[in-house]
Design an enzyme around this catalytic site. Structure first.
Site, PDB file in Angstrom:
ATOM      1  N   HIS A  22      -2.512  10.723  -0.433  1.00  0.00           N
ATOM      2  CA  HIS A  22      -2.617   9.426  -1.087  1.00  0.00           C
ATOM      3  C   HIS A  22      -2.523   9.531  -2.606  1.00  0.00           C
ATOM      4  O   HIS A  22      -2.023   8.638  -3.268  1.00  0.00           O
ATOM      5  CB  HIS A  22      -3.978   8.792  -0.763  1.00  0.00           C
ATOM      6  CG  HIS A  22      -3.916   7.778   0.320  1.00  0.00           C
ATOM      7  ND1 HIS A  22      -3.477   6.506   0.097  1.00  0.00           N
ATOM      8  CD2 HIS A  22      -4.216   7.844   1.634  1.00  0.00           C
ATOM      9  CE1 HIS A  22      -3.526   5.830   1.230  1.00  0.00           C
ATOM     10  NE2 HIS A  22      -3.970   6.625   2.181  1.00  0.00           N
ATOM     11  N   ASP A  37       4.464 -13.888  12.275  1.00  0.00           N
ATOM     12  CA  ASP A  37       3.148 -14.376  11.868  1.00  0.00           C
ATOM     13  C   ASP A  37       2.127 -13.244  12.020  1.00  0.00           C
ATOM     14  O   ASP A  37       1.598 -13.005  13.107  1.00  0.00           O
ATOM     15  CB  ASP A  37       2.796 -15.575  12.766  1.00  0.00           C
ATOM     16  CG  ASP A  37       1.502 -16.250  12.369  1.00  0.00           C
ATOM     17  OD1 ASP A  37       0.658 -15.599  11.728  1.00  0.00           O
ATOM     18  OD2 ASP A  37       1.321 -17.430  12.721  1.00  0.00           O
ATOM     19  N   GLU A  44       0.829  -1.215   0.000  1.00  0.00           N
ATOM     20  CA  GLU A  44       0.000   0.000   0.000  1.00  0.00           C
ATOM     21  C   GLU A  44       0.863   1.265   0.000  1.00  0.00           C
ATOM     22  O   GLU A  44       1.734   1.420   0.862  1.00  0.00           O
ATOM     23  CB  GLU A  44      -0.924  -0.001   1.230  1.00  0.00           C
ATOM     24  CG  GLU A  44      -1.897   1.157   1.212  1.00  0.00           C
ATOM     25  CD  GLU A  44      -2.916   1.123   2.358  1.00  0.00           C
ATOM     26  OE1 GLU A  44      -3.140   0.058   2.941  1.00  0.00           O
ATOM     27  OE2 GLU A  44      -3.475   2.187   2.651  1.00  0.00           O
TER      28      GLU A  44
HETATM   29  P1  NDP Z   1       9.789 -22.701  15.886  1.00  0.00           P
HETATM   30  O1  NDP Z   1       9.281 -23.968  16.446  1.00  0.00           O
HETATM   31  O2  NDP Z   1      10.085 -22.628  14.451  1.00  0.00           O
HETATM   32  O3  NDP Z   1      11.133 -22.267  16.609  1.00  0.00           O
HETATM   33  C1  NDP Z   1      11.270 -22.070  17.977  1.00  0.00           C
HETATM   34  C2  NDP Z   1      12.489 -22.841  18.378  1.00  0.00           C
HETATM   35  O4  NDP Z   1      13.655 -22.034  18.205  1.00  0.00           O
HETATM   36  C3  NDP Z   1      12.498 -23.177  19.846  1.00  0.00           C
HETATM   37  O5  NDP Z   1      11.705 -24.313  20.088  1.00  0.00           O
HETATM   38  C4  NDP Z   1      13.950 -23.411  20.111  1.00  0.00           C
HETATM   39  O6  NDP Z   1      14.249 -24.746  19.782  1.00  0.00           O
HETATM   40  C5  NDP Z   1      14.667 -22.523  19.070  1.00  0.00           C
HETATM   41  N1  NDP Z   1      15.372 -21.418  19.696  1.00  0.00           N
HETATM   42  C6  NDP Z   1      16.644 -21.035  19.422  1.00  0.00           C
HETATM   43  N2  NDP Z   1      17.011 -19.991  20.159  1.00  0.00           N
HETATM   44  C7  NDP Z   1      15.955 -19.672  20.948  1.00  0.00           C
HETATM   45  C8  NDP Z   1      15.726 -18.674  21.936  1.00  0.00           C
HETATM   46  N3  NDP Z   1      16.671 -17.809  22.277  1.00  0.00           N
HETATM   47  N4  NDP Z   1      14.517 -18.612  22.513  1.00  0.00           N
HETATM   48  C9  NDP Z   1      13.535 -19.476  22.172  1.00  0.00           C
HETATM   49  N5  NDP Z   1      13.706 -20.470  21.267  1.00  0.00           N
HETATM   50  C10 NDP Z   1      14.914 -20.574  20.656  1.00  0.00           C
HETATM   51  O7  NDP Z   1       8.860 -21.467  16.221  1.00  0.00           O
HETATM   52  P2  NDP Z   1       7.740 -21.187  17.259  1.00  0.00           P
HETATM   53  O8  NDP Z   1       7.490 -22.283  18.241  1.00  0.00           O
HETATM   54  O9  NDP Z   1       8.057 -19.837  17.808  1.00  0.00           O
HETATM   55  O10 NDP Z   1       6.467 -21.092  16.319  1.00  0.00           O
HETATM   56  C11 NDP Z   1       6.329 -20.052  15.415  1.00  0.00           C
HETATM   57  C12 NDP Z   1       5.780 -20.575  14.109  1.00  0.00           C
HETATM   58  O11 NDP Z   1       4.611 -21.345  14.325  1.00  0.00           O
HETATM   59  C13 NDP Z   1       5.412 -19.480  13.173  1.00  0.00           C
HETATM   60  O12 NDP Z   1       5.946 -19.786  11.906  1.00  0.00           O
HETATM   61  C14 NDP Z   1       3.883 -19.566  13.126  1.00  0.00           C
HETATM   62  O13 NDP Z   1       3.397 -19.110  11.894  1.00  0.00           O
HETATM   63  C15 NDP Z   1       3.625 -21.013  13.351  1.00  0.00           C
HETATM   64  N6  NDP Z   1       2.336 -21.429  13.905  1.00  0.00           N
HETATM   65  C16 NDP Z   1       1.436 -20.549  14.426  1.00  0.00           C
HETATM   66  C17 NDP Z   1       0.260 -21.004  14.984  1.00  0.00           C
HETATM   67  C18 NDP Z   1      -0.660 -20.017  15.629  1.00  0.00           C
HETATM   68  O14 NDP Z   1      -0.321 -18.850  15.692  1.00  0.00           O
HETATM   69  N7  NDP Z   1      -1.828 -20.391  16.100  1.00  0.00           N
HETATM   70  C19 NDP Z   1      -0.082 -22.431  15.003  1.00  0.00           C
HETATM   71  C20 NDP Z   1       0.960 -23.262  14.474  1.00  0.00           C
HETATM   72  C21 NDP Z   1       2.116 -22.773  13.937  1.00  0.00           C
HETATM   73  P3  NDP Z   1      15.370 -25.590  20.546  1.00  0.00           P
HETATM   74  O15 NDP Z   1      15.436 -25.078  21.947  1.00  0.00           O
HETATM   75  O16 NDP Z   1      14.883 -26.976  20.446  1.00  0.00           O
HETATM   76  O17 NDP Z   1      16.613 -25.315  19.783  1.00  0.00           O
END
Ligand code: NDP
Length: 433
Positions: A386, A288, A85
């Site tokens: 605009h 998201d 936009e």
């Molecule tokens: P991810 O699961 O992709 O990643 C999060 C992972 O990153 C953690 O589990 C952790 O894994 C790792 N990590 C690395 N560094 C850190 C840190 N400093 N702090 C926290 N985690 C860290 O993402 P999310 O669980 O955040 O989910 C987001 C995604 O889910 C988005 O793409 C969204 O679109 C989607 N989604 C949204 C829904 C909704 O909004 N209702 C439903 C389903 C999906 P580890 O500790 O194992 O390394």
């Protein structure tokens, strides 16, 4: 890259795309080594795209631009925005420029606690079940954390429960629900996957404790425990516009915010203006935006009526004070953030903020957008600003080449009815010459 020399960004809008990238380097927002990423337009490869979604056949691009002049909690920022936009980036930059002259945006964020829900039905003895759940809070938290131990190792994890009873509603034929909320510190992540894993893991335990049946276990996008607030303060001397005095602009702007507080029809458009900025940075940063949108509008309805997300009031000394609070369950890791070149560039341009700081920046962008829209609306209206960019969009739609766009847009702005047919006619005449 800490000290910023924002002087290099002056008249950013007048520069070519290459000059803008160089200005960002000179100003200290972009490392020279990172500029190659722009050669590929920050695009994702087809392989990556194919891995991201199902049935992928192409990629779909949006313009990626920069709003300038943001001073937030004493620090200079440029704001990456992905948006189709026109006017949004110009409006954000101009509001931020004014606010920066008077101390910039001040922010506050709550703890970053995300909420997961397990929804139980058919619980035979509700009050007994609630007491048992409270007695077993520690065990429930432990079970959730065992399902995702890595977030606990990082210093986060589940840290509390809340129990809600929603009474049966015979008007829609629904029974009573017992809803267990788990509060989870997801650190730098938005946490959807972390929480969904935890919620599904604790379902058997909750069913055992309550003798109920679980309907589902999932994250709630109504992130009321993860709020960000931005405020700004402007003296009336800064508000005068055209023939309007500063006092008139302040008072009309406060009235405009009040309309958006009492009239949902106005509130939706008012909040849409706020989300113009918020969605653009949320999207650019790989977050998201559907989650943020859904949460923001639910928060706007928290009183039982849909209302403005922002408020504007007069300070004791006559200054105008603006404030915006909304839930911002964003992350700096997870999802596509770690591999999408556009998202990576956005985080880099922002100085790789942590999630709390990113929330503060996003809330400030929303407030800047809101100020610009309100000030324009209560003075000259928004169409004047605009139309310039709209003329360019029409020129592009009419098929104008890069060299022809400005010529067509300039002529279009002089005609009474600016539309595609006229744009095509103007282009035809230019091409005849
Ligand atoms: P991810 O699961 O992709 O990643 C999060 C992972 O990153 C953690 O589990 C952790 O894994 C790792 N990590 C690395 N560094 C850190 C840190 N400093 N702090 C926290 N985690 C860290 O993402 P999310 O669980 O955040 O989910 C987001 C995604 O889910 C988005 O793409 C969204 O679109 C989607 N989604 C949204 C829904 C909704 O909004 N209702 C439903 C389903 C999906 P580890 O500790 O194992 O390394």
């Amino acid at each position: 890259m800490s000290e910023k020399n924002t002087g290099y960004l002056a008249q950013f809008y007048k520069k070519s795309q290459t000059e803008r990238i160089q200005a960002l380097i000179q100003a200290g927002f972009l490392e020279k080594e990172k500029q190659d990423a722009f050669d590929d337009q920050l695009a994702i490869s087809l392989d990556i795209a194919n891995g991201m979604i199902e049935n992928q056949i192409a990629t779909y691009q949006l313009p990626f631009g920069i709003a300038t002049n943001f001073l937030i909690d004493g620090k200079d920022y440029v704001i990456p925005m992905a948006i189709e936009e026109p006017s949004v980036i110009a409006a954000a930059s101009s509001a931020a420029k004014l606010v920066a002259q008077y101390g910039g945006f001040q922010t506050a964020v709550t703890d970053r606690l995300m909420i997961g829900q397990v929804i139980l039905t058919d619980v035979p003895h509700l009050s007994e079940a609630i007491a048992i759940l409270h007695d077993n809070e520690i065990e429930i938290i432990q079970a959730a954390n065992q399902a995702h131990p890595s977030i606990v190792k990082r210093g986060g994890g589940a840290d509390g429960i809340r129990i809600r009873e929603i009474a049966e509603d015979l008007t829609v034929g629904s029974p009573s629900f017992l809803i267990i909320h788990l509060h989870v510190e997801t650190l730098e992540a938005m946490g959807a996957n972390i929480i969904n894993t935890m919620m599904e893991a604790i379902i058997p335990m909750l069913e055992n404790l309550t003798n109920g049946n679980a309907l589902m276990g999932i994250l709630s996008n109504y992130a009321t425990e993860c709020l960000a607030t931005a405020t700004c303060r402007l003296p009336v001397s800064a508000l005068a516009k055209d023939n309007w005095s500063g006092v008139e602009v302040r008072d009309r702007l406060i009235l405009a915010a009040q309309v958006a507080t009492v009239d949902p029809y106005r509130a939706v458009t008012h909040n849409k203006g706020i989300m113009n900025g918020i969605d653009a940075i949320v999207l650019a940063s790989g977050n998201d935006w559907r989650a943020i949108e859904a949460g923001a509008h639910a928060y706007a309805s928290r009183s039982g009526q849909y209302r403005s997300l922002s408020s504007w009031r007069k300070a004791d000394n006559g200054d105008l004070i603006g404030e915006l609070t909304l839930p911002l369950s964003i992350g700096t890791v997870g999802g596509s953030i770690s591999f999408h070149p556009g998202a990576q560039m956005a985080h880099h341009l922002l100085g790789n903020p942590d999630a709390e700081t990113l929330e503060a920046i996003i809330a400030s962008v929303g407030l800047a957008q809101n100020f610009s829209a309100l000030r324009a609306l209560v003075t000259e209206g928004i169409q004047q600003g605009h139309m310039g960019l709209h003329a360019r969009s029409l020129a592009i739609s009419a098929g104008a080449s890069r060299e022809e766009i400005d010529q067509v847009a300039t002529q279009l702005k002089t005609v009474k009815n600016m539309n595609l047919a006229t744009a095509k006619e103007i282009l035809k005449n230019i091409q005849k010459k």
